[in-house]
Design an enzyme around this catalytic site. Structure first.
Site, PDB file in Angstrom:
ATOM      1  N   HIS A 704       0.809  -1.215   0.000  1.00 49.86           N
ATOM      2  CA  HIS A 704       0.000   0.000   0.000  1.00 49.86           C
ATOM      3  C   HIS A 704       0.842   1.265   0.000  1.00 49.86           C
ATOM      4  CE1 HIS A 704      -3.392  -2.631   1.430  1.00 49.86           C
ATOM      5  NE2 HIS A 704      -3.836  -2.069   0.339  1.00 49.86           N
ATOM      6  N   CYS A 736       0.746  -8.509  -0.997  1.00 50.19           N
ATOM      7  CA  CYS A 736      -0.489  -8.689  -1.775  1.00 50.19           C
ATOM      8  C   CYS A 736      -0.173  -8.317  -3.225  1.00 50.19           C
ATOM      9  CB  CYS A 736      -1.591  -7.807  -1.178  1.00 50.19           C
ATOM     10  SG  CYS A 736      -3.245  -8.121  -1.838  1.00 50.19           S
TER      11      CYS A 736
HETATM   12  N1  GLN Z   1      -4.155 -12.261  -7.034  1.00 46.82           N
HETATM   13  C1  GLN Z   1      -4.749 -11.045  -6.556  1.00 46.82           C
HETATM   14  C2  GLN Z   1      -3.831  -9.878  -6.886  1.00 46.82           C
HETATM   15  O1  GLN Z   1      -2.653 -10.079  -6.917  1.00 46.82           O
HETATM   16  C3  GLN Z   1      -4.977 -11.083  -5.064  1.00 46.82           C
HETATM   17  C4  GLN Z   1      -5.660  -9.854  -4.566  1.00 46.82           C
HETATM   18  C5  GLN Z   1      -6.079  -9.911  -3.110  1.00 46.82           C
HETATM   19  O2  GLN Z   1      -5.528 -10.611  -2.318  1.00 46.82           O
HETATM   20  N2  GLN Z   1      -7.047  -9.138  -2.754  1.00 46.82           N
HETATM   21  O3  GLN Z   1      -4.268  -8.759  -7.099  1.00 46.82           O
HETATM   22 ZN    ZN Z   2      -4.020  -9.964  -0.928  1.00 47.96          ZN
END
Ligand code: GLN
Ligand code: ZN
Length: 777
Positions: A704, A736
């Protein structure tokens, strides 16, 4: 006479007017006065809609420019001292600083925390996120009710009967977080109560008769001292001599039911959808002089209500409660403003659904039926019945083949062929990955160019094959980037995906998408959940061509990337005509078929994302095991159809996982990648103590933040991880997906990540390591 009301109304506006106004204000394109004017327009339309639907009150105070919990922080003057507001900061500037972070002063020597936005977290088990109040030893409360009183006056000036809505003192403290060692939020109660009393007195002086005070925490498993604090609190509030409707929702009251019934308030609202079984007990326990408000219309879903069923519940209550109130189960914040004329839904689907406007119209119908007799609403009831009957018997809803497949599912369908250790050996000899293998979570930057191409494609201005060619080019570029960076397990980058649920929903039978069914997620951010209305069927491969293309470009493994059944379920408006567990299983079978097709296409590593697994947990712990049982089984059904040498990953993020680690382990993914940087690896301690059996990739940096993490910072986190998890089980990845980031920072961050992983490999080679099983490139 029966009265009707709503606990709250969506505040974003039917065309998301508020979102656009607020964002324009942030960009400096709108003055504060103009913003307030537009906000007032939305508010006033909401009230008019409530009046037109025959509600006996309009709700005031449920409206918010960003978040209702943040509004209470302003109302009680308890902004954290770390923002160091000065007299020159207007109330609105303070408010948005708390919500979005204060602009850092140039050259100001301050710590990272100084003006950082308040933390955000999920509002109970919804997908709405509130700003978390922060409390410490310096916290003091004082009343700043001007804005709320102005809204009351605004509604009264329009001639509306008003019912202000407040968060209760205990729920407000519960939602906050103590930032001082040894300070319990509850300890602030005695300081807070007099401010509430003062507020109620001012509302009374402003001509208010009823105030709704929300205490949804009465539906949680509360510690004893919190339970005990209710009586004291509401005795204090009673000294203001204002009629209080205590509102509970989202969850059964259980052991707290008799407490809720005997608190010194004038009325009690209960959720007759989520806690239907408790209605009889509430009727028995609630003294007859108190108002009972029955939340009979589902505020958490978008299906047209079965009004006959509602009347069957309500009619017998009239004998004992002639002054009954009826309402939606909870605030209508969680449903779109309207779906009545949605351009993307066909007429049949439109007749099955109800947004906030349609729900208060349903209330009106119920009220008229109860007050004036069923005959007075015969025509409208006939329309409703016809729509419900059509939905029940529609061939769009039930696909016998899907039901038959679920029924015939072999008992072992949710089990891999071999245990993890056998699979691990097969996968290691197949992929020959180095120790601390590096990977990413799936998405790469969704650049403006990608978004523009998708928008053009959607508008019909970019032909299918041109769009495909463009997306393939993006995929090829992502693969090349990752090879250059030296990442071990690649991804295709998800350039072709608008959203991780929508992308799959659009290709599955049983889903529909509205044009305008927006609900607030946080602040100015809205989401448009798909409508999962029917049996789920996969029409054909959904991702195989993209993944196979990506794999054709590299000798390294490219992970297939799928959204898991529980996340597809959780982030949709789900049909209410069969148990969620059955819908989950149907979704699981669709994903299972996709997994099989990916495997057949030579994709050896497949990730099934389940970021929403945790948020499906019921609010009451007693209901956890049943949910976790079917949810993890659905995941395993999706994941288990493959060979031992096919490696299944899952991914989870932004939730509290420590209390469900055994169930996460029971999902039996070969690898889990998980967000950990927010807790500085504290989460990992849980995985270590629990001795998580499979492989795990703790996120080593926060996606983020635009800040590029240093090699040292990443290496430090990895060393920390290796203290609690055997190094041979560790993967290296961000927290993420990277879709919200830019390429330059992504490239820099991943380069550091790869360097850190190599450093750890070197360290574990020189120390006598446990990593030996893995080969080094
Ligand atoms: N595979 C998704 C991404 O990389 C996972 C997103 C998530 O965890 N919200 O965007
Ligand atoms: Zn995620």
């Amino acid at each position: 006479m029966i009265k009707s009301h709503t606990l709250g109304f969506p505040r974003i506006g039917a065309a998301r007017e508020l979102k656009f106004a607020v964002e324009q204000f942030w960009r400096g394109e709108l003055t504060e006065a103009a913003l307030q004017q537009r906000a007032a327009a939305v508010r006033q339309r909401n009230w008019q809609q409530q009046i037109d639907a025959g509600l006996d009150f309009v709700s005031v105070g449920d409206f918010s420019l960003y978040d209702h919990v943040a509004d209470h922080i302003s109302l009680f003057g308890c902004a954290p001292a770390r923002f160091a507001f000065t007299d020159s900061d207007t109330p609105l500037a303070r408010y948005f600083s708390m919500a979005r972070g204060a602009a850092q002063q140039e050259g100001a020597a301050c710590c990272h925390q100084h003006g950082a936005a308040l933390e955000m977290t999920k509002w109970f088990d919804t997908n709405y996120h509130y700003l978390v109040p922060e409390f410490d030893d310096a916290t003091r409360f004082s009343l700043h009710a001007a804005a709320l009183l102005a809204e009351v006056a605004e509604a009264r000036a329009l001639g509306h009967p008003v019912k202000p809505v407040l968060l209760g003192p205990l729920t407000f403290l519960w939602l906050g977080k103590s930032k001082a060692a040894g300070l319990e939020c509850l300890a602030l109660l005695d300081q807070l109560l007099p401010v509430y009393v003062q507020l109620l007195q001012q509302l009374k002086a402003a001509g208010v008769d009823w105030v709704q005070i929300d205490e949804p925490i009465l539906g949680l498993d509360l510690p004893g001292d919190w339970v005990l604090a209710f009586e004291r609190s509401y005795h204090a509030l009673a000294t203001a001599h204002l009629s209080v409707l205590l509102a509970t929702y989202f969850s059964p009251l259980q052991g707290q039911l008799s407490l809720a019934c005997k608190l010194p308030v004038a009325g009690l609202h209960v959720d007759a959808i989520r806690a239907a079984d408790e209605l009889t007990a509430v009727l028995d326990w609630l003294p007859p002089h108190k108002v009972l408000s029955v939340g009979i219309i589902d505020g958490r879903n978008i299906w047209r209500s079965d009004l006959d069923a509602a009347l069957e519940v309500l009619t017998p209550m009239l004998a004992r409660r002639p002054g009954l109130w009826i309402a939606p189960s909870c605030s209508l914040l969680h449903v779109p403003v309207t779906l009545a004329d949605d351009g993307a839904l066909d007429a049949e689907l439109r007749s099955w659904v109800a947004g906030a406007c349609e729900k208060i119209a349903e209330l009106h119908l119920l009220k008229r039926a109860l007050n004036d007799g069923h005959a007075s609403v015969a025509a409208e009831m006939a329309t409703t019945r016809a729509a419900l009957a059509a939905r029940r018997s529609s061939a769009r809803v039930s696909k016998p083949a899907v039901a038959a497949r679920v029924a015939a599912l072999p008992a072992a369908a949710d089990r891999r062929r071999s245990v993890f250790s056998v699979r691990q050996a097969a996968q290691r000899s197949r992929f020959k990955l180095p120790a601390f293998p590096t990977t990413t979570i799936g998405s790469f930057p969704q650049t403006a160019a990608i978004r523009a191409m998708r928008a053009a494609h959607k508008r019909g201005e970019l032909a299918e094959d041109a769009y495909h060619t463009a997306m393939r080019r993006e995929i090829a570029a992502a693969v090349a980037e990752q090879e250059a960076l030296g990442i071990d397990v690649l991804v295709h980058g998800e350039a072709e995906r608008n959203d991780m649920v929508e992308y799959f929903g659009e290709q599955l039978d049983g889903f529909a998408f509205s044009a305008n069914g927006w609900v607030q997620s946080y602040g100015s951010r809205c989401v448009k959940p798909p409508l999962l209305f029917g049996d789920v069927g996969r029409r054909g491969p959904m991702t195989v061509a993209w993944s196979a293309y990506a794999q054709s470009l590299s000798a390294r493994p490219v992970k297939g990337m799928l959204t898991g059944p529980i996340t597809l379920l959780q982030w949709s408006f789900v049909r209410d005509d069969q148990p969620r567990s059955r819908t989950a299983l149907q979704l699981a079978l669709a994903v299972r078929d996709e997994v099989a097709d990916l495997e057949a296409a030579g994709i050896g590593i497949i990730q099934i994302d389940e970021p929403a697994l945790r948020e499906g947990l019921p609010l009451r712990r007693a209901a956890w095991p049943a949910y976790l049982e079917w949810a993890t089984a659905a995941f395993r059904v999706a994941a288990s159809g493959v060979d031992d040498a096919t490696q299944v990953h899952t991914h989870m993020c932004y939730a509290q996982f420590n209390d469900i680690l055994p169930q996460i382990a029971a999902m039996d993914a070969d690898v889990i990648t998980i967000e950990t940087s927010r807790s500085d690896m504290a989460l990992l301690r849980g995985f270590g103590e629990f001795a998580y059996p499979n492989e795990i990739g703790p996120g080593v940096y926060d996606i983020h933040s635009p800040r590029v993490p240093s090699v040292d910072a990443i290496a430090r986190l990895l060393r920390k991880a290796a203290e609690v998890i055997p190094a041979s089980q560790l993967w290296v990845n961000p927290d993420c997906g990277l879709k919200t980031r830019d390429w330059p920072e992504t490239r820099a961050a991943l380069a550091n990540m790869v360097t850190a992983a190599r450093q750890l490999r070197a360290e574990s080679r020189t120390s006598s390591s446990t990593v030996g099983e893995r080969t080094e490139h």
